[in-house]
Motif scaffolding. Structure first.
Motif, PDB file in Angstrom:
ATOM      1  N   GLN A  66      48.813  41.777  32.622  1.00  0.00           N
ATOM      2  CA  GLN A  66      47.924  41.780  33.589  1.00  0.00           C
ATOM      3  C   GLN A  66      47.481  43.362  34.002  1.00  0.00           C
ATOM      4  OE1 GLN A  66      46.862  38.967  34.783  1.00  0.00           O
ATOM      5  NE2 GLN A  66      45.482  40.150  36.173  1.00  0.00           N
ATOM      6  N   ASN A  68      46.467  46.336  36.504  1.00  0.00           N
ATOM      7  CA  ASN A  68      46.385  46.616  37.855  1.00  0.00           C
ATOM      8  C   ASN A  68      45.550  47.742  37.529  1.00  0.00           C
ATOM      9  OD1 ASN A  68      46.931  47.616  40.492  1.00  0.00           O
ATOM     10  ND2 ASN A  68      48.972  47.179  40.481  1.00  0.00           N
ATOM     11  N   TRP A  69      44.332  47.757  38.362  1.00  0.00           N
ATOM     12  CA  TRP A  69      43.361  48.848  38.417  1.00  0.00           C
ATOM     13  C   TRP A  69      43.804  49.656  39.472  1.00  0.00           C
ATOM     14  CZ3 TRP A  69      41.069  49.056  34.172  1.00  0.00           C
ATOM     15  CH2 TRP A  69      40.714  48.072  33.436  1.00  0.00           C
ATOM     16  N   THR A  71      46.960  51.033  39.717  1.00  0.00           N
ATOM     17  CA  THR A  71      47.958  52.053  39.287  1.00  0.00           C
ATOM     18  C   THR A  71      47.563  52.364  37.792  1.00  0.00           C
ATOM     19  OG1 THR A  71      49.426  50.331  38.835  1.00  0.00           O
ATOM     20  CG2 THR A  71      49.574  51.125  40.885  1.00  0.00           C
ATOM     21  N   ASP A  72      47.966  53.140  37.473  1.00  0.00           N
ATOM     22  CA  ASP A  72      47.815  53.509  36.019  1.00  0.00           C
ATOM     23  C   ASP A  72      49.009  54.143  35.408  1.00  0.00           C
ATOM     24  OD1 ASP A  72      46.457  53.499  33.259  1.00  0.00           O
ATOM     25  OD2 ASP A  72      45.046  55.025  34.100  1.00  0.00           O
TER      26      ASP A  72
END
Length: 156
Positions: A66, A68-69, A71-72
């Motif tokens: 999945q 998560n835009w 956090t990177d």
């Protein structure tokens, strides 16, 4: 509080890309995404760091993740199921194979697809040093079930 930024990984055998290398990397990402997007996450040029060392394969295949835009991750510590390495024109085949067996497999990678563009060969390497070579037809990964047609990879 001062924010810290992870420094990019430096590699002792940094490879130079080429037109054919880039084309193959793009094709492979497209072919895998087209066939397996629901089951797997496919990444290109991802910086990985394992206990066995740092590496940046051309492609990595993970179980579906999945995204998560908000956090990177600059450096990923999770182990992919499959890594794919494309031999570059300036790269030594021996050094590439050495890196695979010293860094990828000790970390837990199931298989490594090694692609030699000039010979149009795909080899699937296994941790036990078994090797499956494909020069035509269907490439079938015995550990993951991933399959691609060699003609689609090297289509004119």
């Amino acid at each position: 509080m001062e924010a810290t930024v992870e420094q990019p990984i430096e590699y002792e055998d940094e490879k130079m890309s080429s037109l054919n290398h880039s084309e193959l990397q793009s094709r492979l990402a497209f072919l895998f995404m087209s066939a397996y997007r629901q089951q797997y996450s496919i990444f290109t040029e991802l910086d990985l760091e394992f206990a066995s060392g740092k590496t940046r394969p051309d492609l990595c295949i993970f179980p579906k993740r999945q995204i998560n835009w908000m956090t990177d991750e600059i450096i990923v510590h999770d182990v992919p199921l499959v890594t794919i390495e494309i031999l570059s024109p300036e790269q030594s085949l021996n050094s590439l194979i050495e890196r695979i067996y010293q860094k990828h497999f000790p970390a837990g990678v199931k298989t490594v697809w090694l692609i030699v563009p000039s010979l149009q060969i795909v080899s699937i390497l296994l941790p036990n040093r078994q090797q499956l070579n494909f020069t035509e037809g269907l490439i079938a990964d015995p550990e993951t079930g991933l399959q691609l047609n060699l003609a689609d990879i090297f289509e004119g």
